[in-house]
Design an enzyme around this catalytic site. Structure first.
Site, PDB file in Angstrom:
ATOM      1  N   ASP A  10       0.846  -1.087   0.001  1.00 53.97           N
ATOM      2  CA  ASP A  10       0.067   0.012  -0.053  1.00 53.97           C
ATOM      3  C   ASP A  10       0.895   1.264   0.069  1.00 53.97           C
ATOM      4  O   ASP A  10       2.058   1.054   0.391  1.00 53.97           O
ATOM      5  CB  ASP A  10      -0.908  -0.132   1.243  1.00 53.97           C
ATOM      6  CG  ASP A  10      -1.648   1.216   1.598  1.00 53.97           C
ATOM      7  OD1 ASP A  10      -1.187   1.882   2.541  1.00 53.97           O
ATOM      8  OD2 ASP A  10      -2.184   1.793   0.590  1.00 53.97           O
ATOM      9  N   ASP A  12      -0.200   5.284   0.666  1.00 55.78           N
ATOM     10  CA  ASP A  12      -0.501   6.176   2.042  1.00 55.78           C
ATOM     11  C   ASP A  12      -0.781   5.538   3.298  1.00 55.78           C
ATOM     12  O   ASP A  12      -1.477   4.745   3.352  1.00 55.78           O
ATOM     13  CB  ASP A  12      -1.556   6.998   1.524  1.00 55.78           C
ATOM     14  CG  ASP A  12      -1.476   7.822   0.311  1.00 55.78           C
ATOM     15  OD1 ASP A  12      -2.237   7.519  -0.632  1.00 55.78           O
ATOM     16  OD2 ASP A  12      -0.738   8.411   0.295  1.00 55.78           O
ATOM     17  N   LYS A  55     -11.332  12.227  -4.123  1.00 52.75           N
ATOM     18  CA  LYS A  55     -12.428  12.790  -4.731  1.00 52.75           C
ATOM     19  C   LYS A  55     -13.778  12.211  -3.776  1.00 52.75           C
ATOM     20  O   LYS A  55     -14.803  12.887  -3.427  1.00 52.75           O
ATOM     21  CB  LYS A  55     -12.919  12.208  -6.151  1.00 52.75           C
ATOM     22  CG  LYS A  55     -11.983  12.855  -7.167  1.00 52.75           C
ATOM     23  CD  LYS A  55     -12.207  12.543  -8.624  1.00 52.75           C
ATOM     24  CE  LYS A  55     -11.531  11.027  -8.808  1.00 52.75           C
ATOM     25  NZ  LYS A  55     -10.227  10.775  -8.708  1.00 52.75           N
ATOM     26  N   GLU A  56     -13.859  10.902  -3.463  1.00 49.68           N
ATOM     27  CA  GLU A  56     -14.777  10.422  -2.477  1.00 49.68           C
ATOM     28  C   GLU A  56     -14.812  10.992  -1.237  1.00 49.68           C
ATOM     29  O   GLU A  56     -15.980  11.421  -0.586  1.00 49.68           O
ATOM     30  CB  GLU A  56     -14.564   8.821  -2.297  1.00 49.68           C
ATOM     31  CG  GLU A  56     -14.419   8.073  -3.835  1.00 49.68           C
ATOM     32  CD  GLU A  56     -13.186   8.274  -4.698  1.00 49.68           C
ATOM     33  OE1 GLU A  56     -13.559   7.653  -5.985  1.00 49.68           O
ATOM     34  OE2 GLU A  56     -12.183   8.650  -4.388  1.00 49.68           O
ATOM     35  N   HIS A  80     -10.053  18.314  -6.962  1.00 51.93           N
ATOM     36  CA  HIS A  80      -9.160  17.301  -6.498  1.00 51.93           C
ATOM     37  C   HIS A  80      -8.019  17.358  -7.424  1.00 51.93           C
ATOM     38  O   HIS A  80      -6.801  17.173  -6.974  1.00 51.93           O
ATOM     39  CB  HIS A  80      -9.764  15.786  -6.970  1.00 51.93           C
ATOM     40  CG  HIS A  80      -8.883  14.953  -6.466  1.00 51.93           C
ATOM     41  ND1 HIS A  80      -8.238  14.096  -7.336  1.00 51.93           N
ATOM     42  CD2 HIS A  80      -8.424  14.269  -5.061  1.00 51.93           C
ATOM     43  CE1 HIS A  80      -7.483  13.058  -6.700  1.00 51.93           C
ATOM     44  NE2 HIS A  80      -7.669  13.218  -5.334  1.00 51.93           N
ATOM     45  N   THR A 120      -2.728   0.987  -4.603  1.00 53.42           N
ATOM     46  CA  THR A 120      -3.197   2.177  -3.693  1.00 53.42           C
ATOM     47  C   THR A 120      -4.421   2.596  -4.167  1.00 53.42           C
ATOM     48  O   THR A 120      -4.676   2.496  -5.545  1.00 53.42           O
ATOM     49  CB  THR A 120      -1.800   3.150  -3.749  1.00 53.42           C
ATOM     50  OG1 THR A 120      -2.265   4.349  -3.156  1.00 53.42           O
ATOM     51  CG2 THR A 120      -1.613   3.463  -5.348  1.00 53.42           C
ATOM     52  N   THR A 122      -4.596   5.937  -4.372  1.00 51.98           N
ATOM     53  CA  THR A 122      -3.991   7.337  -4.809  1.00 51.98           C
ATOM     54  C   THR A 122      -3.578   7.060  -6.197  1.00 51.98           C
ATOM     55  O   THR A 122      -3.732   6.050  -6.939  1.00 51.98           O
ATOM     56  CB  THR A 122      -3.102   8.129  -4.128  1.00 51.98           C
ATOM     57  OG1 THR A 122      -2.736   9.245  -4.511  1.00 51.98           O
ATOM     58  CG2 THR A 122      -1.445   7.197  -4.095  1.00 51.98           C
TER      59      THR A 122
HETATM   60  C1  XBP Z   1      -5.155   6.285   0.815  1.00 52.79           C
HETATM   61  C2  XBP Z   1      -6.249   7.031   0.122  1.00 52.79           C
HETATM   62  C3  XBP Z   1      -5.889   8.187  -0.785  1.00 52.79           C
HETATM   63  C4  XBP Z   1      -5.425   9.310  -0.162  1.00 52.79           C
HETATM   64  C5  XBP Z   1      -5.593  10.648  -1.086  1.00 52.79           C
HETATM   65  O1  XBP Z   1      -4.498   5.568  -0.360  1.00 52.79           O
HETATM   66  O2  XBP Z   1      -7.380   6.732   0.286  1.00 52.79           O
HETATM   67  O3  XBP Z   1      -7.170   8.620  -1.538  1.00 52.79           O
HETATM   68  O4  XBP Z   1      -5.798   9.607   0.987  1.00 52.79           O
HETATM   69  O5  XBP Z   1      -4.831  10.237  -2.300  1.00 52.79           O
HETATM   70  P1  XBP Z   1      -3.727   4.190   0.074  1.00 52.79           P
HETATM   71  P2  XBP Z   1      -5.943  11.027  -3.558  1.00 52.79           P
HETATM   72  O6  XBP Z   1      -4.479   3.063  -0.646  1.00 52.79           O
HETATM   73  O7  XBP Z   1      -2.566   4.262  -0.660  1.00 52.79           O
HETATM   74  O8  XBP Z   1      -3.672   3.920   1.577  1.00 52.79           O
HETATM   75  O9  XBP Z   1      -6.444  12.131  -3.365  1.00 52.79           O
HETATM   76  O10 XBP Z   1      -5.005  10.693  -4.865  1.00 52.79           O
HETATM   77  O11 XBP Z   1      -6.994   9.846  -3.776  1.00 52.79           O
HETATM   78 MG    MG Z   2      -2.912   3.226   3.255  1.00 51.32          MG
END
Ligand code: XBP
Ligand code: MG
Length: 256
Positions: A10, A12, A55-56, A80, A120, A122
């Protein structure tokens, strides 16, 4: 000989602590840029993290705040996009470091011939810029597969992005070890059939329910900063290395 073929990371909260000091700051910068009086403080942002996807998350915030707009979809997409611009510039300034132990484990995996992938929520561009600015130059090229963002219809906790990463690798869930940080992510990996799941919590996810994740730690850790196990155990060494991941993988698949 290791029992697994690929490590699926993953991004973030796992490769780096990007949420509080990264994405949240970029969202707030975008709100100012477009003249909105919105502000997401760390506590509110923690609540909004219940929803995966930038966006969500904006839509979720609007629903919670009772904000409805004409052409909301365009508004959300534009907002976004502005946020992503701010986030990318923070990454290019090197403002988000990798978490402790990430670079060490990536090197170990590469030396051992373990294939590397990302799954991921993102955007792919955010992943490449993070890896190439926070890690070694060209680190993103170490990853054979970067499964990300809107390439799948359903975001975490749905299994789609891990299923997509496995299919691009041409592997089954029994061939992989996944590393996640959040309840949404753990659920997504497990729903994709990946039982060999390690969770590295962070300030936003400690205390969440990680379901059947057999090993939960406070970080990958390393000689410079030993890790602590919250579920399962870390004995010697007190950090996560390939041997520990191999034992995790063997234990969960030995039972089947
Ligand atoms: C976590 C998320 C991402 C980020 C924001 O990603 O929920 O949406 O918070 O990124 P991960 P964006 O699956 O890597 O933990 O604004 O690009 O969506
Ligand atoms: Mg994460």
């Amino acid at each position: 000989m290791l029992g697994f073929k690929a490590l699926i990371f993953d991004v973030d909260g796992t490769l780096a602590d990007t949420e509080g000091d990264g994405h949240r700051v970029a969202f707030n910068a975008a709100f100012v840029e477009v003249g909105l009086d919105w502000h997401w403080d760390p506590v509110l942002y923690g609540e909004l993290l219940a929803v995966a996807g930038g966006k969500e998350r904006i839509r979720y915030y609007m629903d919670r705040a009772g904000i409805s707009l004409d052409a909301a979809e365009t508004f959300v997409a534009d907002l976004h996009a502005a946020k992503t611009r701010h986030y990318l510039s923070m990454l290019r300034e090197g403002r988000i470091p990798l978490r402790v132990g990430v670079m060490r484990l990536l090197r170990e995996a590469r030396e051992a011939g373990i294939r590397l992938a990302v799954a991921t929520t993102t955007t792919p561009e955010n992943v490449v810029e993070l890896l190439d600015h926070a890690g070694e130059p060209g680190l993103s090229s170490w990853f054979e597969v970067i499964a990300a963002g809107d390439q799948v219809p359903n975001k975490k906790p749905a299994p789609d992005i891990f299923v997509s990463a496995l299919s691009e690798l041409g592997l089954g869930p029994e061939d992989a070890v996944a590393i996640e940080d959040s309840d949404n992510g753990a659920q997504s990996a497990l729903a994709a059939g990946i039982r060999a799941l390690l969770v590295t919590v962070n300030d936003y996810t400690i205390g969440q329910d990680f379901g059947a994740a057999p090993l939960v730690v406070d970080a990958l850790g390393g000689p410079e900063q030993p890790a602590r196990a919250l579920v399962g155990e870390l004995d010697d060494p007190p950090w996560v290395d390939l041997a520990r991941l191999d034992r995790l993988h063997r234990d969960v698949w030995a039972a089947s």
